[in-house]
Structures are given as structure tokens and as C-alpha cells.
Design a protein around this motif. Sequence first.
Motif, PDB file in Angstrom:
ATOM      1  N   GLU A 114      -9.339  54.193   7.579  1.00  0.00           N
ATOM      2  CA  GLU A 114      -9.734  52.910   6.819  1.00  0.00           C
ATOM      3  C   GLU A 114      -8.630  52.793   5.427  1.00  0.00           C
ATOM      4  O   GLU A 114      -8.055  51.671   5.327  1.00  0.00           O
ATOM      5  N   TYR A 143      -7.776  42.053   5.447  1.00  0.00           N
ATOM      6  CA  TYR A 143      -8.001  42.718   4.211  1.00  0.00           C
ATOM      7  C   TYR A 143      -8.591  41.923   3.230  1.00  0.00           C
ATOM      8  O   TYR A 143      -7.916  41.045   2.626  1.00  0.00           O
ATOM      9  N   PHE A 158     -11.951  45.791   0.879  1.00  0.00           N
ATOM     10  CA  PHE A 158     -11.472  46.463  -0.430  1.00  0.00           C
ATOM     11  C   PHE A 158     -11.604  45.845  -1.555  1.00  0.00           C
ATOM     12  O   PHE A 158     -11.055  46.343  -2.791  1.00  0.00           O
ATOM     13  N   TYR A 177     -12.539  42.397   8.489  1.00  0.00           N
ATOM     14  CA  TYR A 177     -12.049  42.709   7.513  1.00  0.00           C
ATOM     15  C   TYR A 177     -12.401  43.905   6.917  1.00  0.00           C
ATOM     16  O   TYR A 177     -13.516  43.920   6.851  1.00  0.00           O
ATOM     17  N   LEU A 178     -11.568  44.483   6.370  1.00  0.00           N
ATOM     18  CA  LEU A 178     -11.477  45.627   5.590  1.00  0.00           C
ATOM     19  C   LEU A 178     -12.033  45.177   4.200  1.00  0.00           C
ATOM     20  O   LEU A 178     -11.273  44.229   3.633  1.00  0.00           O
ATOM     21  N   GLY A 199      -5.772  50.085   5.054  1.00  0.00           N
ATOM     22  CA  GLY A 199      -5.593  49.385   3.854  1.00  0.00           C
ATOM     23  C   GLY A 199      -4.321  49.219   3.196  1.00  0.00           C
ATOM     24  O   GLY A 199      -3.642  48.416   2.721  1.00  0.00           O
ATOM     25  N   ALA A 246      -1.585  47.229   4.977  1.00  0.00           N
ATOM     26  CA  ALA A 246      -1.723  46.005   4.753  1.00  0.00           C
ATOM     27  C   ALA A 246      -1.244  45.459   3.441  1.00  0.00           C
ATOM     28  O   ALA A 246      -0.578  44.356   3.170  1.00  0.00           O
ATOM     29  N   GLU A 292     -16.563  47.321   6.443  1.00  0.00           N
ATOM     30  CA  GLU A 292     -16.103  46.024   6.987  1.00  0.00           C
ATOM     31  C   GLU A 292     -16.958  45.048   6.864  1.00  0.00           C
ATOM     32  O   GLU A 292     -18.148  45.081   6.796  1.00  0.00           O
ATOM     33  N   LEU A 309      -3.152  39.311   2.216  1.00  0.00           N
ATOM     34  CA  LEU A 309      -3.954  40.197   2.512  1.00  0.00           C
ATOM     35  C   LEU A 309      -5.063  39.881   3.611  1.00  0.00           C
ATOM     36  O   LEU A 309      -5.229  40.522   4.413  1.00  0.00           O
TER      37      LEU A 309
END
Length: 443
Positions: free
Chosen positions: A426, A405, A54, A51-52, A430, A433, A42, A400
Motif C-alpha cells: 500500500e 489517494y 494517506f 481510496y488509500l 501511495g 500515486a 482504505e 491524487l
Amino acid sequence: MSDLDPTLGKRTYDLDRAHVFHSWSAQGSLAPFVVAGASGSEVWDYDGTRYLDFSSQLVNMNIGHTHPKVVAAIQQQAAELPMVAPAHANLARGEAAARILAKAGPEFGKVFFTNGGADANENAIRMARLTTGRDKVLSTYRSYHGNTGAAVVATGDWRRVPNEYARGHVHFFGPFLYRSEFWAETPEQESERALHHLKRVIQAEGAQSIAAILLEGVPGTAGVLVPPPGYLSGVRELADEHGIVLILDEVMSGFGRTGSWFSWQHPEVNPDGVVPDLITFAKGVNSGYVPVGGVIISESISGAFDDQVFPGGLTYSGHPLAAASIVASIDAMEEEGIIENARMIGEEVLGPGLRALAERHPMIGEVRGLGVFWALDLVTDRDTREPVAPSIIGALKQELLDRGYLPFVSDNRLHVVPPCVVTADEAKRGLAAIDEALTVIGG
């Protein structure tokens, strides 16, 4: 996070827009995402919104943000020996090289450290040219190898075109069944026809003029293109037949990204177990905590410089802070099963989850990937496979972000590339999202 000050977010943004020149961008239209801090998978801003990640930043945050063992190793090294010239020996550098070589295998004997992935590829090309006495370097059109003199020209995508100042570079098409250049209908056909194409390029260019074939283990920025069975072994056979050095660029695909230490060691990527002559690395070796890269050198090539001077060097080659972070990162990856986690997440969560999304969203033309290294090829029509417009990608990116995300997008693709430490929960967040964002934009 408790002491975050939103006014610092505004100051960060204002200073950036006033004084920072960004890469690959028209400067006047930028609106950079402001990051205040991060941990694990994160990041957060100065308002405290989490926010993740990714994107793994630039697909490099393999061990996750602020891993305590890596942070502590850098701090300890800074207190003991923060910098030493590359001509001198230091313990951290030697330990880092030993750990990297242990993962690469017994065919390799030395590591040349660089500042990052681009100059790793520069120096691998230099080694190939010096040991073969030849000039040309073959690389694919769907590739990215860095933004320095030879590396950017070895790159196949549009970024090489304004930068073509280096000599001796030839491009060819690698395998990519979904958008085949060879009218192939099966992975086997794609592999066979792509190898025939490469063979003809070698013949047409003159095999005795070719120093190296440079390939990404799994091309990343170009779309996470896992090679079909037999391709790497076929390239190895062509290289051996003509005395050509095989360089595998593992800058993005190495150190856990595919669920293996190197992508070329993954049984799906390289079922025949062929071994390259040179391996370039950066990014995941220490998750970019301190800039570093390097070339892993086979015994035969390193031995060529026992009595011949290698005409290359960098002030920060094997920087002690970078070396200490490599040692801590590789040790933590082993102790905490991080490589195994990346493989499990790919096999049990991301792979099945992304394929399930493709069943619900016709905009997803193809799902590709391994480990924590995936791409969604987004199309307007599954039959024609026409890529979606940039405006669709822009809308997807914003949707996103609105769902916490942080994405990585490239051309018509969403790359799903979380840290190797991402948890199953997690990863599922994701996926949810992505599902919601695609629904909103009509995909």
C-alpha cells in the motif's frame, strides 16, 4: 461494499451542505468528500471507488479503519456499561489508564481523561499554573494545540489570531533548519541558536512568571518538524533551571505515528532520553473510534493534588466506550506489532521512497519525517525555497484523488501520513500515486 447505493452518496452530500457547519472553512465554497465506509488503510465512497487513506483522516487513524478488536470492545462495553459518571470507578477506565502509564514510563502515575487533544492541553496548562503559582505559557509559532480557549492561543499559527481571548501566552521560534530563523547551516547550529533564543525569551519574560513550556514532540500540522539533536534536552535543562513545567503535546505524534509509542521516546527525536513533566494525548490512543484524550501526569505533579482540589472536570472524562477502545487498541498494537510496522514502513519504504521522489521532482524542496509521519515541503525553486502557490496544492490534491489517494495537505506541503497498519504494498502504491500526480502538475 456490495450493497452500496449511489443515491445515498447524493443524500449524504446534500444533507451535509444543507445542515452541517464545517470547521476552519468558508461555508459557501465547500465540496466535502463523501465517505461511505472504510477498512484498514482504505476508504470508499457510495459508488464503490476505493481510496488509500494517506491522511489517516486527521492524522489519527493509527490502528486503521474498523479494526475488529477495537470495534468488538466498544460493542461489548456498550452492552455492559455504556456510560458512567467520572466520579465513579469502572474497570475499562482503570485498565486504559494502566496501559497508557505502562507505555509512558515509571515517572508517571496518573491519567486525567478528557474529550480530545484540545482540552487535554487546556488541563495540562491548568495543572502547570496551579502547581507553580505562575501564569505564562511559552509555545512555538509553528505549532497547533487545539481549538479551545487556552489551547488555540498556545497555538502559534494563524488560527490563534481571531481567538486570542486567553491570557498569559508567549510565543517563540522553535528549530526548523530548512527555513531557519537563526541563519543556521547545520542541525547543531540550529539547535544551539534556537535554545539561545528560548533562553533569551525566558529572561525577557521573567522566568519567575513562566508556568510551562508547551511543545509538540514532533510538530505535525506545522510540517513534521523533527527536532535536531540536543534540542529537547536543552529545553529540559532550561525548564529545570527555572522551575518551569515541560509539557509535551503528543496528540498527533503519539501512539505509533513516529514508530515509537511516544515521539519523545524515539532515539532520533530525543537521543538524550529526557522526560517531560506532563504529556498530552488523543488521536492515536484509540484512533478516534470514540472521542477521547488526556493528560499523563508525573508523580510530582499528581501528588500536588492529593490534598488540594483540582478545579477541573468533564462529564465524559474516561467515558467507558472510549476507555474500552483504548484498551483494545493498545493491546492490538502490541499483539500485532503495529508500532514496529510503522517504524519499518518509515525506514524501508516511505523514507527511501520519498527521498527517491525528491531526486526526480524539483518541486520537492525537502523530505522530513519518521515512521508513518512525513511531509514534502513543495517549492517553486530549490535555491530560494519559495513555497508553491495554493493553486498548485489544489491541483496536486485533485490529481491524487483521481488516482485513488486521499491526501492531507497543509500550506505548501503534502503530508504523507497513512495508518500505522499500512502495508509495504500500500505504501508503494501511495508513492506511485504521488509520483504520477507531481509529474502531471509539472513538479
